[in-house]
Design a protein around this motif. Structure first.
Motif, short mmCIF file in Angstrom:
data_model
loop_
_atom_site.label_atom_id
_atom_site.label_comp_id
_atom_site.label_asym_id
_atom_site.label_seq_id
_atom_site.Cartn_x
_atom_site.Cartn_y
_atom_site.Cartn_z
N LEU A 116 0.86 -1.19 0.00
CA LEU A 116 0.00 0.00 0.00
C LEU A 116 0.89 1.23 0.00
O LEU A 116 1.84 1.30 0.79
N HIS A 117 0.58 2.16 -0.89
CA HIS A 117 1.34 3.42 -0.93
C HIS A 117 0.36 4.58 -0.87
O HIS A 117 -0.60 4.62 -1.64
N ILE A 118 0.60 5.51 0.04
CA ILE A 118 -0.22 6.70 0.20
C ILE A 118 0.67 7.92 0.05
O ILE A 118 1.75 7.98 0.65
N GLY A 119 0.22 8.91 -0.72
CA GLY A 119 1.01 10.12 -0.91
C GLY A 119 1.93 10.00 -2.10
O GLY A 119 1.79 9.13 -2.96
N GLU A 120 2.92 10.87 -2.13
CA GLU A 120 3.83 10.91 -3.27
C GLU A 120 5.17 11.45 -2.82
O GLU A 120 5.24 12.40 -2.02
N TRP A 121 6.22 10.84 -3.33
CA TRP A 121 7.57 11.29 -3.01
C TRP A 121 7.72 12.74 -3.46
O TRP A 121 7.32 13.13 -4.55
N GLY A 122 8.30 13.57 -2.60
CA GLY A 122 8.43 14.99 -2.88
C GLY A 122 7.43 15.82 -2.10
O GLY A 122 7.54 17.05 -2.07
N ALA A 123 6.45 15.19 -1.46
CA ALA A 123 5.49 15.89 -0.61
C ALA A 123 5.43 15.16 0.73
O ALA A 123 6.09 15.54 1.69
N TRP A 124 4.65 14.11 0.80
CA TRP A 124 4.56 13.22 1.97
C TRP A 124 4.14 11.87 1.46
O TRP A 124 3.36 11.76 0.50
N GLU A 125 4.67 10.81 2.05
CA GLU A 125 4.30 9.48 1.60
C GLU A 125 4.46 8.48 2.72
O GLU A 125 5.22 8.69 3.68
N ALA A 126 3.71 7.39 2.62
CA ALA A 126 3.82 6.27 3.55
C ALA A 126 3.66 4.99 2.74
O ALA A 126 2.84 4.92 1.82
N THR A 127 4.46 4.00 3.07
CA THR A 127 4.42 2.72 2.37
C THR A 127 4.28 1.59 3.38
O THR A 127 4.92 1.61 4.43
N VAL A 128 3.41 0.65 3.07
CA VAL A 128 3.20 -0.54 3.89
C VAL A 128 3.33 -1.75 2.98
O VAL A 128 2.76 -1.78 1.89
N THR A 129 4.10 -2.74 3.39
CA THR A 129 4.28 -3.95 2.59
C THR A 129 4.17 -5.17 3.48
O THR A 129 4.38 -5.09 4.70
N GLY A 130 3.83 -6.29 2.89
CA GLY A 130 3.73 -7.51 3.68
C GLY A 130 3.47 -8.72 2.83
O GLY A 130 3.25 -8.63 1.61
N THR A 131 3.53 -9.87 3.46
CA THR A 131 3.23 -11.14 2.82
C THR A 131 2.22 -11.89 3.67
O THR A 131 2.28 -11.85 4.90
N GLY A 132 1.29 -12.56 3.00
CA GLY A 132 0.31 -13.37 3.71
C GLY A 132 -0.57 -12.60 4.66
O GLY A 132 -1.07 -13.15 5.64
N GLY A 133 -0.75 -11.30 4.41
CA GLY A 133 -1.57 -10.49 5.30
C GLY A 133 -0.84 -9.93 6.50
O GLY A 133 -1.44 -9.24 7.32
N ASN A 134 0.45 -10.21 6.64
CA ASN A 134 1.26 -9.66 7.72
C ASN A 134 2.01 -8.44 7.19
O ASN A 134 2.91 -8.60 6.36
N PHE A 135 1.66 -7.24 7.67
CA PHE A 135 2.18 -6.01 7.11
C PHE A 135 3.11 -5.30 8.08
O PHE A 135 3.01 -5.46 9.30
N ALA A 136 4.00 -4.51 7.49
CA ALA A 136 4.91 -3.67 8.27
C ALA A 136 5.10 -2.37 7.51
O ALA A 136 4.98 -2.32 6.29
N LEU A 137 5.41 -1.31 8.24
CA LEU A 137 5.69 -0.04 7.61
C LEU A 137 7.01 -0.10 6.87
O LEU A 137 7.97 -0.72 7.34
N GLY A 138 7.06 0.53 5.72
CA GLY A 138 8.29 0.58 4.95
C GLY A 138 8.27 -0.34 3.76
O GLY A 138 7.29 -1.02 3.47
N VAL A 139 9.40 -0.36 3.05
CA VAL A 139 9.54 -1.15 1.84
C VAL A 139 10.35 -2.39 2.16
O VAL A 139 11.48 -2.30 2.64
N LEU A 140 9.80 -3.55 1.91
CA LEU A 140 10.51 -4.80 2.15
C LEU A 140 11.24 -5.21 0.88
O LEU A 140 10.69 -5.12 -0.21
N PRO A 141 12.48 -5.67 1.00
CA PRO A 141 13.17 -6.17 -0.20
C PRO A 141 12.55 -7.47 -0.67
O PRO A 141 11.97 -8.22 0.13
N PRO A 142 12.62 -7.77 -1.96
CA PRO A 142 12.08 -9.05 -2.44
C PRO A 142 12.85 -10.21 -1.81
O PRO A 142 14.06 -10.17 -1.65
N SER A 143 12.14 -11.26 -1.43
CA SER A 143 12.78 -12.42 -0.81
C SER A 143 12.97 -13.52 -1.84
O SER A 143 12.08 -13.79 -2.63
N ILE A 144 14.14 -14.08 -1.82
CA ILE A 144 14.44 -15.22 -2.69
C ILE A 144 14.78 -16.38 -1.78
O ILE A 144 15.83 -16.41 -1.14
N LYS A 145 13.89 -17.35 -1.68
CA LYS A 145 14.04 -18.41 -0.69
C LYS A 145 15.13 -19.41 -1.07
O LYS A 145 15.82 -19.94 -0.21
#
Length: 317
Positions: A152-181
């Motif tokens: 989920l991304h709200i806002g826009e870089w250069g003003a204000w923004e927030a990013t939430v990422t997660g897997t399987g419905g478990n979310f955390a603030l920020g951008v998670l790097p792609p996982s390679i198992k």
């Protein structure tokens, strides 16, 4: 992808949604607008957002492009930093909206409060590794599966923004790097590797102002503003004055000569954090990198604690 939110989301129809605090946000122009627009016109990133919310606050919109918005401030707000009051979601509300979106099970793009927002549902992160079999000469491949990522991304870089990422419905603030198992299979033979060939390349270089670099370091110190590394403290005299200076808005995005502010437009970063910042276009912000470092420290401290508790539970030899 759905355009707009098709369920009862209060923030989708209200510029000041319930529970959102009103905050004062500093808006930093990326430079002056072209001279033909007058001396009091400024160029801003976040064209999608600022071209809408600033005219609501008395600004004059001159022109928008794919990358920039050219605006003129009200006559009583000509001095920087430019500030606006606007409702922003709390971190808890960002996480809750991501959870609600995940429960609906579909991607969407729309508006939340006064901010553009979009949600991507369970995007595939699988990667396929390719190699040439040195015996047969045929190309072979192997699928490295990874959990799908929702964001989920709200806002826009250069003003204000927030990013939430997660897997399987478990979310955390920020951008998670792609996982390679799956790791590289040590049993797969590799062809001989060669380096050192000479080739010609045509490059576009952007001028840097050494005085702007000097003033930036004089203000912040030769200390990485993301991880606090000071080369002289770590390496002694051979590390004195070693630091990269990062352009908050890359020169390649600006694309023309502009008046640089050494304090607002530049920031010292160590080589590692500078490399991480440019793993995304537009670059990761200093706040995002600091948050990533903090999250990793918490993760590592938890892993260390678990290991200590496990050893303590083992019987004495």
């Amino acid at each position: 992808m759905t355009i707009g939110l098709e369920w009862a989301e209060p923030a989708a129809s209200n510029h000041t949604p319930p529970g959102w605090p009103i905050e004062i946000i500093d808006l930093k122009p990326s430079g002056k607008a072209p001279k033909r627009y007058g001396p009091d016109a400024f160029r801003f990133s976040a064209a999608l957002t600022l071209s809408v919310i600033l005219p609501r606050r008395g600004w004059t919109l001159i022109k928008t492009t794919k990358t920039y918005a050219y605006l003129r401030p009200p006559s009583d707000q000509m001095n920087q930093p430019f500030r606006i009051s606007i409702a922003v979601p709390t971190p808890a509300e960002c996480l809750a909206l991501a959870q609600r979106s995940f429960a609906k099970g579909e991607s969407w793009i729309g508006q939340i409060g006064e901010w553009p927002a979009w949600y991507f549902h369970e995007r595939n992160q699988d990667m396929r590794r390719l190699w040439r079999n040195p015996t047969t000469g045929e190309m072979e491949s192997e699928l490295n599966p990874s959990p799908p990522v929702s964001s989920l991304h709200i806002g826009e870089w250069g003003a204000w923004e927030a990013t939430v990422t997660g897997t399987g419905g478990n979310f955390a603030l920020g951008v998670l790097p792609p996982s390679i198992k799956a790791s590289m299979d040590a049993g797969v033979p590799h062809a001989l590797l060669f380096e050192g060939g000479v080739r010609s390349a045509e490059l576009t270089q952007y001028e840097r102002n050494p005085e702007a670099r000097r003033l930036c370091i004089a203000h912040y110190g030769a200390v990485c503003q993301a991880c606090d590394l000071a080369f002289e403290q770590k390496y002694g005299a051979i590390g004195a004055d070693l630091i990269h200076v990062h352009h908050v808005t890359p020169l390649s995005m600006i694309g023309e000569v502009y008046q640089v502010d050494p304090i607002r437009d530049l920031v010292p970063l160590c080589a590692n954090c500078h490399h991480v910042a440019h793993q995304r276009n537009p670059p990761y912000t200093i706040a995002e990198i600091r948050n990533a470092i903090a999250r990793q420290a918490v993760h590592q401290s938890g892993a260390t604690r678990d290991a200590v508790e496990h050893r303590a539970s083992l019987p004495n030899p």
